[in-house]
Design an enzyme around this catalytic site. Structure first.
Site, PDB file in Angstrom:
ATOM      1  CB  CYS A  73      -0.543   2.555   4.033  1.00 36.85           C
ATOM      2  SG  CYS A  73      -1.991   1.879   3.295  1.00 36.85           S
ATOM      3  CG  ASP A  74       3.115   1.163   4.549  1.00 38.18           C
ATOM      4  OD1 ASP A  74       2.667   1.666   5.602  1.00 38.18           O
ATOM      5  OD2 ASP A  74       2.852   0.004   4.187  1.00 38.18           O
ATOM      6  CB  CYS A 134      -0.923  -0.001   1.218  1.00 37.20           C
ATOM      7  SG  CYS A 134      -1.907   1.498   1.339  1.00 37.20           S
TER       8      CYS A 134
END
Ligand code: NAP
Length: 314
Positions: free
Chosen positions: A139-140, A136
């Site tokens: 997200c990261d 992701c």
């Protein structure tokens, strides 16, 4: 004492599950929703959603899903923040839905379990997740500021993630197992014209290099599919963008799946092969996979469930 069967039990809280809940709740069916391992679904791990109608200036994915939730609750939806582990759909009616915390009887079941990121299945994958390995980018990506990273995949997701990650990374190497791409031309061209992205093609991922606990991720071992030779592409992080798999494990083979593993519904409806069991959203859609189409199919599932209950003299 046996608990009465609930009218509608909805499994999943993405756009499909919550829309089904809104419609079923407004039909006074007092739906029960199981939120699952990722309440709110895939949109909770995205940033801005620009194409959901009604938000001309865009909306953040988590905020949009919170609005879905609020609307479902407003009309009386009962939400359990639990994951459904199994369902019993074939042996008896009412159906049984078994979550981590409870067993519930249901007159109708709506499956809206969505899809999850596909992983490579290489050794030590679980250990590296969150320690240099991710599925992701939104997200990261932030954790890879100034670092050199790899994106694996050759579809639109890989191009999108590679482009997005150049906001943070100093260099992005896109590793793809073939020479041809599934990505659309516009997405591919955008990635190709990004000076921070380089392409390494005809390479099949073989192993993650490094130590998850000490030193972290150091590279991806690949096999050149033309020459058969092995090499390590050094990097400090690796993002997998190799598609999604529908979440059907809880069904344990009780409903037919298509050749890609997606739940089969009767075209033009949310009906599955079992009367009283309906499916909506990404778990049954390998083609559109959009929040708005998922929401639309959730509406269909609630209406189908309502009419089914009516036909049963409910
Ligand atoms: P996808 O189109 O199925 O592409 C998956 C890619 O991963 C393929 O290139 C595939 O390689 C590769 N792959 C799969 N398993 C692999 C493995 N075990 N090892 C190495 N590589 C592997 O999936 P997607 O990119 O997630 O896109 C899914 C759908 O969403 C598409 O319809 C896409 O258009 C859409 N989408 C649209 C946008 C947008 O328009 N903004 C953004 C993202 C996604 P092969 O090609 O060799 O099979």
């Amino acid at each position: 004492m046996t608990e009465d069967a609930r009218n509608v039990v909805i499994i999943g809280t993405g756009p499909a599950g919550y829309t089904a809940a809104i419609y079923a709740a407004r039909a006074n069916l007092k739906p029960v929703v199981f939120a699952g391992a990722q309440p709110g679904g895939q949109l909770t791990i995205t940033t801005e959603v620009e194409n959901f109608p009604g938000f001309p200036h865009g909306v953040m994915g988590p905020e949009l899903m919170e609005k879905f939730r609020e609307q479902a609750v407003r009309f009386g939806t009962e939400i359990h923040y639990e994951t459904v582990n199994s369902v019993e759909l074939t042996k008896s009616r009412p159906f049984t839905v078994q979550s981590s915390d409870r067993s519930m009887k249901a007159s109708t079941v709506i499956i809206a379990t969505g899809a999850s990121a596909r992983l490579l299945g290489l050794p030590r994958e679980a250990e590296f997740m969150g320690r240099g390995l991710s599925a992701c980018a939104t997200c990261d990506g932030f954790f890879f500021r100034g670092k050199e990273i790899i994106v694996v995949g050759g579809g639109d997701s890989a191009m999108e993630e590679a482009n997005f990650l150049t906001r943070f990374a100093s260099k992005v190497t896109l590793v793809h197992r073939r020479e041809e791409f599934r990505a659309s031309k516009i997405m591919l061209d955008r990635a190709r014209s990004n000076p921070k992205i380089s392409f390494v093609l005809n390479r099949e991922p073989i192993a993650y290099e490094g130590q998850p606990d000490a030193g972290g991720f150091t590279g991806l071992k690949v096999r050149n599919t033309k020459t058969g030779q092995f090499e390590v592409i050094e990097s400090q992080g690796c993002f997998l963008a190799i598609g999604h798999v529908p979440n059907t494990a809880l069904l344990n083979g009780q409903l037919p799946l298509d050749s890609k593993g997606y739940l089969v519904t009767v075209p033009g409806s949310s009906n599955t092969s079992i009367p009283g069991v309906f499916a909506c959203g990404d778990v049954q859609d390998s083609y559109y996979r959009q929040a708005v189409t998922a929401a639309g199919s959730g509406c269909m599932a609630a209406i189908d469930a309502e009419r089914f209950l009516e036909s049963e003299g409910h």
